[in-house]
Design a protein around this motif. Structure first.
Motif, short mmCIF file in Angstrom:
data_model
loop_
_atom_site.label_atom_id
_atom_site.label_comp_id
_atom_site.label_asym_id
_atom_site.label_seq_id
_atom_site.Cartn_x
_atom_site.Cartn_y
_atom_site.Cartn_z
N LEU A 139 56.66 103.99 -3.95
CA LEU A 139 56.25 102.82 -4.72
C LEU A 139 55.87 101.72 -3.74
N VAL A 140 54.62 101.23 -3.82
CA VAL A 140 54.15 100.21 -2.91
C VAL A 140 53.84 98.93 -3.69
N ILE A 141 54.49 97.85 -3.31
CA ILE A 141 54.24 96.54 -3.92
C ILE A 141 53.86 95.59 -2.79
N ARG A 196 57.20 98.94 0.82
CA ARG A 196 57.19 100.34 0.41
C ARG A 196 58.61 100.80 0.09
N HIS A 197 58.74 101.52 -1.01
CA HIS A 197 60.03 102.12 -1.38
C HIS A 197 59.80 103.61 -1.59
N GLU A 198 60.48 104.43 -0.79
CA GLU A 198 60.34 105.88 -0.93
C GLU A 198 61.52 106.44 -1.72
N PHE A 199 61.21 107.33 -2.65
CA PHE A 199 62.23 107.99 -3.45
C PHE A 199 62.16 109.48 -3.19
N GLN A 200 63.23 110.02 -2.60
CA GLN A 200 63.26 111.43 -2.25
C GLN A 200 63.39 112.29 -3.51
#
Length: 298
Positions: free
Chosen positions: A41-43, A47-51
């Protein structure tokens, strides 16, 4: 909630080539299997990565389900390869759970680095030992009761060496890099400070579970090569048999069938297929469900 912006203008695509002027573009490529292990998720610049959790799938069926509990399933070799896979899975899950807890409890970055270095050495040793303990069974079952010969011993040595090299030069460094990145990630660091670091780090490490489990594919490859070499040693024909319960890549149905396509020799099969055999040089790689059988010539 927020209404979706339908005027973004970006069309998801993959660029294969940039052409200049009126250049005619002819692009050829083989289909490949893609595995996605995370969602990002990029805002703005954040960046937020979800495994993503779980194991890699191919053809909608996990590697472990090969023939298990199904009518007509192959018995000893299927049980053996799945048992090896289960051992890999169990060993990695215990290792990752223990390490995640230790990293959360560590006092500082230096201690975490020492823990990771020691843990990676232990994991490499465990996985290599599992390979050395289980790959010989693939050769024994591939021989099918025939007398062992130099060719299968050489094969076994090569397969063990290759398995060790994959672990040492690919898997272990990749896990180390991933953990190094995780331990400078603000969200991971915040979870460690909040006492939930083990869960967050466990999520990072779970991304490698499918890869570890897929190493059982080397067992299946070794088994099929042993069948082929045994056929060659004893002047037997070989059958390339598809697993009728599995989805297949583009290569395997060209050379095998549910009933089995017979080749007068192992060498002749390799010549006709351009070096392809079950779990070896085919598009599905070591996820292959096909098998070789040797048969007496008419």
């Amino acid at each position: 909630g927020f209404e979706i912006n339908k005027e973004h203008g970006y069309i998801p695509h993959m660029t294969l080539k940039y052409a200049e002027g009126k250049e005619k573009v002819k692009i050829e490529f083989k289909p490949i299997h893609l595995f996605f292990d995370r969602v990002c998720l990029v805002i703005a610049d954040t960046r937020h990565e979800f495994q993503l959790r779980g194991e890699k799938l191919i053809g909608g069926e996990s590697f472990a389900s090969r023939g298990a509990g199904k009518p007509g399933a192959r018995t000893k070799e299927v049980q053996a390869v799945n048992a090896y896979q289960d051992k890999l899975k169990t060993a990695y899950e215990k290792w990752s759970t223990d390490l995640a807890g230790e990293l959360e409890s560590a006092d500082d970055d230096d201690e975490r680095e020492e823990l990771i270095a020691a843990a990676l050495l232990a994991l490499a040793s465990t996985l290599k030992t599992l390979g050395r303990d289980n790959l010989p069974d693939a050769v024994t079952l591939g021989l099918g009761g025939n007398t062992p010969f130099a060719g299968v011993y050489a094969l076994l040595g090569d397969e063990i060496t290759e398995n060790d090299e994959f672990i040492e030069s690919s898997l272990i460094p990749d896990i180390g890099r991933k953990l190094g990145g995780a331990l400078i990630d603000p969200d991971i660091l915040a979870s460690i400070a909040a006492g939930t670091g083990a869960q967050a780090l466990g999520g990072v490490l779970s991304g490698f579970l499918g890869r570890v489990v897929s190493y059982a594919g080397s067992w299946w490859d070794t088994f099929n090569k042993s069948v082929g070499l045994t056929a060659k040693e004893n002047d037997l024909s070989v059958l390339w048999v598809l697993d009728s319960r599995a989805a297949h890549c583009a290569d395997c149905p060209m050379w095998g069938s549910d009933e089995g396509i017979e080749y007068e020799s192992y060498d002749k099969m390799l010549e006709m297929t351009g070096g392809m055999s079950p779990a070896n040089n085919v598009s599905c790689g070591q996820n292959c469900r096909c098998s070789l059988e040797w048969v007496f010539k008419d």
